[in-house]
Scaffold this active site. Structure first.
Site, short mmCIF file in Angstrom:
data_model
loop_
_atom_site.label_atom_id
_atom_site.label_comp_id
_atom_site.label_asym_id
_atom_site.label_seq_id
_atom_site.Cartn_x
_atom_site.Cartn_y
_atom_site.Cartn_z
N ASN A 151 0.80 -1.24 0.00
CA ASN A 151 0.00 0.00 0.00
C ASN A 151 0.83 1.29 0.00
O ASN A 151 0.38 2.31 -0.52
CB ASN A 151 -1.03 0.00 1.14
CG ASN A 151 -0.42 -0.12 2.51
OD1 ASN A 151 0.73 -0.50 2.66
ND2 ASN A 151 -1.21 0.19 3.52
N ARG B 211 11.26 3.49 5.55
CA ARG B 211 11.05 3.56 7.00
C ARG B 211 11.83 2.47 7.73
O ARG B 211 12.10 2.57 8.92
CB ARG B 211 9.55 3.42 7.26
CG ARG B 211 9.07 4.05 8.53
CD ARG B 211 7.58 4.28 8.49
NE ARG B 211 6.83 3.07 8.80
CZ ARG B 211 5.51 3.08 9.00
NH1 ARG B 211 4.82 4.19 8.90
NH2 ARG B 211 4.87 1.97 9.28
N LYS C 192 12.15 -7.83 1.14
CA LYS C 192 11.22 -8.51 0.24
C LYS C 192 9.94 -7.69 0.13
O LYS C 192 9.13 -7.66 1.04
CB LYS C 192 10.87 -9.91 0.79
CG LYS C 192 10.10 -10.76 -0.19
CD LYS C 192 9.15 -11.74 0.47
CE LYS C 192 7.88 -11.11 0.95
NZ LYS C 192 7.05 -10.49 -0.08
N GLU D 173 4.58 -3.96 12.33
CA GLU D 173 3.65 -2.86 12.06
C GLU D 173 2.45 -3.51 11.39
O GLU D 173 2.49 -3.83 10.20
CB GLU D 173 4.29 -1.82 11.14
CG GLU D 173 5.49 -1.11 11.75
CD GLU D 173 5.12 -0.12 12.84
OE1 GLU D 173 3.92 0.17 13.02
OE2 GLU D 173 6.03 0.36 13.53
N ARG E 229 -7.45 9.13 1.92
CA ARG E 229 -6.05 9.14 1.49
C ARG E 229 -5.65 7.71 1.12
O ARG E 229 -6.05 6.75 1.78
CB ARG E 229 -5.19 9.65 2.65
CG ARG E 229 -3.78 10.03 2.27
CD ARG E 229 -3.09 10.66 3.47
NE ARG E 229 -2.94 9.68 4.54
CZ ARG E 229 -1.81 9.05 4.83
NH1 ARG E 229 -0.71 9.28 4.15
NH2 ARG E 229 -1.74 8.19 5.83
N CYS F 154 -3.13 1.57 6.82
CA CYS F 154 -3.33 0.99 8.16
C CYS F 154 -3.86 2.05 9.10
O CYS F 154 -4.54 1.75 10.07
CB CYS F 154 -2.03 0.43 8.68
SG CYS F 154 -0.69 1.64 8.62
N GLU G 25 -10.88 -4.42 9.19
CA GLU G 25 -10.20 -3.37 8.45
C GLU G 25 -10.84 -3.29 7.07
O GLU G 25 -10.86 -4.28 6.33
CB GLU G 25 -8.72 -3.78 8.31
CG GLU G 25 -7.76 -2.71 8.57
CD GLU G 25 -6.31 -3.17 8.40
OE1 GLU G 25 -6.03 -4.36 8.26
OE2 GLU G 25 -5.47 -2.28 8.41
N SER H 198 1.22 10.77 10.38
CA SER H 198 2.52 10.22 9.98
C SER H 198 3.57 11.31 9.82
O SER H 198 3.30 12.35 9.21
CB SER H 198 2.38 9.48 8.65
OG SER H 198 1.39 8.50 8.76
#
Ligand code: NAP
Length: 485
Positions: A159, A167, A182, A258, A286, A292, A389, A449
């Site tokens: 995503n 990160r 990966k 995460e 967004r 997430c 979700e 973020s």
């Protein structure tokens, strides 16, 4: 602006192991698709388990010399990578739009955000510090030092194809760790192109290795179980994270997880509704809702629910759906047909339990995998959409009348990544900081973020933090030494 064909021709179609671009040993290849059209963009190498082990061999071989490389040198390589990424921002943005579907303007935003991790951790590298002091008894010196944990394995989702890679890679390299990464099979191109950029700025052979594969489980498990691996960092769904934690438990591996979210977005009766509606658009739509951190459950006070629903419906109904490369598009395709099916099933379940569709509510009839931006009002407690979700452009509104009830419902989930709260009451805002069980919170804002902030969740949303002062410690081991005075 570079053409799509020219850009795709620049992306390496191979694995990157020990500083070489190689075909891999499986004899297979992976087709990468444009979700807006369903067409094949390009074909790339498909790694076998042996290729995964070769990538770990390379990371292990490069580990000692990278750890011994001065932190200033490591930091400056990251800084150069940031500068080159900014020069190529348009190319990286287009590549993400092609393989993932997000609108170009949002892809540009991700290049800025993803790049900030390179800049931030480039600056943090020379600040890795230790501690020294006499023990309280006055008989010894206590020395605390920080060492890189060693070779790391990263598994990233589709995503945010750039930011989820930077990160992890940026703090690892800053700390002196080597890496095998990966990316997801659905969006491998951005990582390949980014690793090529790292090669260009002079990151030494073996420090970063990339494997792309259609058999992620088979290729990853031997790496995770290999005793030479020192750290696993995963971003993705909670069920896969659980499985990887079981594999990591064998070697008592350090892990960062995460995982998924189910963010509540609470609008109190005293909220600034203009600000809440603007933020709701961001927090929900967004990245086409495929984040997430996406607001999953809107809990709106009954006194303002009708007005909030009217205003948000107007905004959502005006959103343009299309291929992310087209001007003015706000909603691109979902990643695949399965994602469309899931969004539709959640909407159907909510409607069957009494929810009202105020706009959208169905897949869009066109090539590609599109779902209409949707608002559901009066969503009943117990609806699947409040528990799962959504990962799509569907905004579900339920109402409440009592603060304690809002908090109880917001916390009634196994997830705990982020929450959003809209209130003008400072004391209530403080209570929410204390009472909401999430690792992050947006208080009167819809996006949290930031490379300088500790990103991460509590409960089943994960373990560890990425970004901020905390981010580099995920890649450092603390050593304490005592010596006589
Ligand atoms: P996913 O299915 O869990 O996949 C994530 C990554 O894991 C992909 O690279 C995938 O590779 C790989 N994978 C899947 N099964 C595996 C296995 N058995 N062994 C090793 N690797 C395996 O999640 P997704 O659908 O890509 O991403 C969406 C999820 O990520 C959502 O739950 C979202 O909330 C979460 N997410 C969390 C954060 C955060 O920071 N908390 C950020 C972004 C996304 P293949 O797809 O190639 O198999």
């Amino acid at each position: 602006m570079i053409s799509e064909a020219e850009l795709l021709a620049k992306v390496p179609a191979k694995l990157y192991i020990g500083g070489e671009w190689v075909d891999g040993t499986s004899g297979r290849s992976i087709e990468v698709h444009d979700p807006a059209t369903g067409e094949v963009l390009t074909t790339i190498a498909d790694a076998s388990p042996a290729d995964g082990t070769a990538a770990l061999d390379a990371a292990v071989a490069a580990s000692a010399s990278w750890a011994a490389t001065p932190s200033r040198v490591r930091g400056e390589l990251l800084r150069k990578a940031w500068e080159l990424l900014m020069e190529r921002a348009d190319e990286f943005a287009l590549l993400m739009t092609l393989e993932m579907g997000k609108p170009l303007a949002e892809a540009r935003g991700e290049v800025t955000y993803g790049g900030e991790f390179l800049r931030w951790f480039g600056e943090e590298a020379p600040r890795i510090a230790g501690r020294y002091g006499p023990n309280p008894e006055g008989t010894g010196r206590m020395i605390v030092t920080q060492r890189p944990v060693g070779p790391c394995f990263f598994i990233t989702p589709w995503n945010f194809p750039l930011a989820m890679a930077t990160r992890k890679i940026a703090p690892a390299l800053a700390a002196g760790c080597t890496v095998v990464i990966k990316p997801a099979e659905l969006t491998p191109l951005t990582t390949l192109y980014f690793v090529k950029l790292l090669e260009e700025v002079g990151v030494p052979a073996g420090v970063v290795n990339v494997i792309t594969t259609s058999t992620s489980g088979e290729v990853s498990e031997p790496i995770i179980r290999d005793p030479r691996l020192r750290k696993l960092s995963f971003t993705g769904s909670t069920p896969v994270g659980r499985r990887l934690l079981e594999q990591a438990a064998q070697g008592v591996l350090r892990t960062s997880m995460e995982l998924g979210g189910n963010a509540p977005f609470i609008v109190f009766e005293d909220a600034d509704l203009d600000a809440a509606v603007d933020a709701a658009m961001l927090a929900k739509f967004r990245n086409i809702g495929e984040a997430c951190t996406a607001a999953n459950r809107f809990l709106v006070h009954a006194d303002v629910a009708e007005e909030f629903t009217r205003r948000i419906t107007e905004r959502v109904a005006a959103m343009r759906v299309g291929r992310g490369t087209e001007d003015g598009v706000a909603i691109g395709p979902l990643i695949d047909g399965k994602a469309v099916g899931k969004a539709d099933a959640l909407v159907s379940d909510a409607v069957a339990r009494g929810a009202r569709v105020t706009t959208g509510g169905a897949p869009v009839e066109r090539a590609g995998t599109f779902y209409a931006p949707t608002v559901l009002a009066d969503v009943a407690a117990g609806s699947d959409i409040l528990r799962e979700e959504i990962f799509g452009p569907v905004l579900a509104i339920a109402t409440f009348t009592d603060e304690a009830d809002a908090v109880r419902r917001a916390n009634d989930t196994e997830y705990g990544l982020v929450s959003y709260v809209f209130t003008r009451d400072l004391a209530r805002g403080q209570r929410m900081i204390d009472q909401l069980e999430t690792g992050m919170m947006g208080l009167n804002v819809g996006v949290v973020s930031n490379a300088a902030a500790p990103f991460g969740g509590v409960k089943q949303s994960g373990l560890g933090r990425e970004g901020g002062l905390e981010g580099i410690h995920e890649y450092l081991d603390t050593k304490y030494t005592l010596t006589p005075l």
